[in-house]
Design a protein around this motif. Structure first.
Motif, PDB file in Angstrom:
ATOM      1  N   ILE A 147       0.846  -1.190   0.000  1.00  0.00           N
ATOM      2  CA  ILE A 147       0.000   0.000   0.000  1.00  0.00           C
ATOM      3  C   ILE A 147       0.882   1.241   0.000  1.00  0.00           C
ATOM      4  N   VAL A 148       0.553   2.187  -0.868  1.00  0.00           N
ATOM      5  CA  VAL A 148       1.192   3.501  -0.859  1.00  0.00           C
ATOM      6  C   VAL A 148       0.084   4.517  -0.614  1.00  0.00           C
ATOM      7  N   LEU A 149       0.074   5.115   0.561  1.00  0.00           N
ATOM      8  CA  LEU A 149      -0.972   6.055   0.948  1.00  0.00           C
ATOM      9  C   LEU A 149      -0.433   7.475   0.839  1.00  0.00           C
ATOM     10  N   LYS A 150      -1.098   8.290  -0.003  1.00  0.00           N
ATOM     11  CA  LYS A 150      -0.602   9.629  -0.331  1.00  0.00           C
ATOM     12  C   LYS A 150      -1.337  10.706   0.462  1.00  0.00           C
ATOM     13  N   GLY A 151      -0.704  11.886   0.514  1.00  0.00           N
ATOM     14  CA  GLY A 151      -1.357  13.071   1.050  1.00  0.00           C
ATOM     15  C   GLY A 151      -1.446  13.122   2.556  1.00  0.00           C
ATOM     16  N   ILE A 152      -0.463  12.555   3.249  1.00  0.00           N
ATOM     17  CA  ILE A 152      -0.460  12.525   4.714  1.00  0.00           C
ATOM     18  C   ILE A 152       0.266  13.755   5.251  1.00  0.00           C
ATOM     19  N   SER A 153      -0.314  14.400   6.229  1.00  0.00           N
ATOM     20  CA  SER A 153       0.316  15.581   6.814  1.00  0.00           C
ATOM     21  C   SER A 153      -0.010  15.662   8.298  1.00  0.00           C
ATOM     22  N   PHE A 154       1.030  15.850   9.107  1.00  0.00           N
ATOM     23  CA  PHE A 154       0.854  16.004  10.548  1.00  0.00           C
ATOM     24  C   PHE A 154       1.102  17.440  11.010  1.00  0.00           C
TER      25      PHE A 154
END
Length: 276
Positions: free
Chosen positions: A177-184
């Protein structure tokens, strides 16, 4: 030479889908073959675009390939516009997948918490079924949420929340799985990669650019696919894809009157021609 079949629409003007997949994959030293699902005069951010559905032609094209005994090192799907097209891709994977042939699915159907026009939760469930046949899937947070049937959370989520989402996506059937658009935070944007066999999760964050553009997700998935077929690890392929997107946006914003409808990825293609 390695050979990829990519299944997407053609927006004649707009720098997305096949018009980015072809040059990007070719620049990486991989043969790019196409199965066009539709032809549009421009992408859908333009007003008054024309559209011609090519669903009726897909089976005849793939039948001819089978007759010619053409094989592929990867099957890479992007935007699919109907349930019928999803069903046809199931058959395409059956006909041309297997063995060492990778299947990469970019479930292009939504962003920013909403599905694109014309798509429904039922379509998202059908896309989840296609993702079950993939070796690698490349959703953003919106697409992941809809495929899992869970509420979309725009911000304030934790690292543990993302890790749990990765494992739930893997449970659909895809190995990686490659999950895009993550921001903390408001300075970095990134991706999380999960290999269900090793249970390893890797993270990669880069500068959050001040402007977003249509088509960058297609560019990311195309670079990722080309890199994987070239033998890159998933982590290295994701880093290259993310860096290429960032540099494409940076090149675009360097012009006073920059393109509003897509990024100037052409000016940084050299990043892909020299990668090892």
């Amino acid at each position: 030479m390695k050979r990829i079949i990519t299944v997407q629409d053609i927006s004649c003007v707009g720098k997305c889908s096949l018009t980015v997949a072809l040059p990007v994959i070719s620049a990486m030293g991989v043969e790019a073959c196409v199965l066009p699902t539709a032809v549009l005069s421009t992408h859908t951010a333009f007003k008054g675009f024309t559209f011609r559905d090519l669903t009726g032609d897909l089976s005849a094209i793939t039948k001819h390939w089978l007759q010619e005994k053409i094989s592929f090192d990867a099957v890479y799907t992007g935007y699919l516009g109907s349930f019928e097209q999803i069903n046809l891709i199931h058959q395409l994977i059956k006909d041309f997948g297997g063995g060492s042939t990778r299947v990469i699915v970019d479930p292009c159907m939504g962003d920013n918490g909403a599905l694109y026009s014309g798509f429904t939760p039922d379509f998202a469930r059908a896309m989840a079924g296609l993702c079950a046949k993939a070796d690698v899937i490349v959703p953003n947070l919106t697409e992941a949420s809809f495929m899992l049937g869970e509420p979309y959370i725009a911000e304030g989520y934790t690292k543990e929340y993302i890790e749990e989402m990765l494992k739930k996506l893997a449970a659909l059937g895809a190995r990686r799985i490659v999950l895009k658009g993550i921001s903390f935070d408001d300075k970095k944007l990134g991706i999380a990669c999960y290999d269900s066999q090793t249970q390893k999760i890797t993270w990669y964050f880069h500068e959050k650019m001040p402007q977003s553009f249509h088509g960058t997700g297609d560019i990311f998935a195309s670079v990722l696919t080309g890199a994987l077929v070239r033998g890159f690890s998933l982590d290295k392929a994701c880093r290259l894809a993310a860096d290429f997107v960032v540099e494409s946006i940076r090149a675009t914003l360097s012009h006073k009157d920059y393109n509003w409808y897509g990024v100037d990825f052409e000016s940084v293609l050299h990043m892909l021609t020299v990668v090892e």
